[in-house]
Motif scaffolding. Structure first.
Motif: not given
Length: 237
Positions: A114-130
């Motif tokens: 896994l090399i890329g993350v795409a949110f729809d809509p773009a009002v989210f983000e990854t948080s931490g390692d797990g």
């Protein structure tokens, strides 16, 4: 006496001839009668049994070479759902599963990073390692035939538009033991034909509006009006 000497000489000659004949067959004998192994031909070489070919060749994670480059895939066939953090309404855990079928199953020895993350809509983000669960984090995770699940911690960063079904998808790199092999080519082609599924995210409940505390009006005892004492009638009044 002369005859005895001649007899002994004949016996010695006969013994010499027998010894020469025994040596001429290439198999010298030891004194105790066991067959001795000759080393006149030089050192002997022994060969161990060949190592069996691996049935599931492994590919180093995150590595490729000019002869065997990684193959990029824009959208991976993953699915799953998400669970809100009861202690933090802005945080949730997306549970990601590989759902490839009809040729999209990962072959033995192949890895998909896994090399890329795409949110729809773009009002989210990854948080931490797990998510702190037993499942590994999806950040940098490599799907394999026996490793098909990971978790992604997600935090909302803005307002989710009404009537929106938020999702998260992934892009990846395919590492095959031989990228020119027929099985690798079929697998990559099948990924492009997969029904594009995504992981569904939860819509956090909007925060409750802050309300100002209401207080009862208080009256200063010093300014509180006093009432006159009741009048007592007097006799003859």
């Amino acid at each position: 006496m002369v005859e005895v000497r001649r007899l002994l000489l004949v016996l010695l000659l006969a013994t010499s001839l027998l010894t020469a004949c025994a040596a001429s067959d290439g198999t010298p004998t030891s004194g105790d009668g066991d067959t001795a192994i000759s080393s006149s031909s030089g050192d002997t070489e022994t060969f161990a049994d060949p190592e069996p070919e691996p049935t599931t060749p492994d590919v180093p994670e995150g590595e490729s070479t000019d002869d065997n480059p990684a193959i990029q895939v824009a959208r991976l066939p993953v699915g799953g759902g998400s669970v809100l953090d009861p202690g933090d309404p802005t945080l949730q855990c997306a549970q990601v599963n590989w759902v490839g079928s009809n040729g999209g199953e990962i072959p033995q020895g192949t890895g998909v990073e896994l090399i890329g993350v795409a949110f729809d809509p773009a009002v989210f983000e990854t948080s931490g390692d797990g998510c702190g669960s037993e499942r590994p984090s999806c950040l940098g995770y490599v799907f394999r035939a026996s490793a098909l699940q990971c978790d992604l911690a997600v935090r909302v960063t803005g307002d989710v538009p009404p009537d929106t079904r938020p999702t998260v998808g992934f892009s990846g790199l395919v590492f095959c033991p031989d990228d020119q092999s027929e099985s690798c080519r079929r697998f990559v082609e099948a990924l492009g034909d997969q029904e594009q599924q995504q992981v569904t995210l939860e819509v956090p409940a909007p925060p409750e509006p802050a309300t100002e505390p209401t207080t009862e009006p208080t009256t200063d005892p010093a300014t509180e009006p006093t009432s006159d004492p009741p009048t007592v009638p007097t006799e003859g009044g």
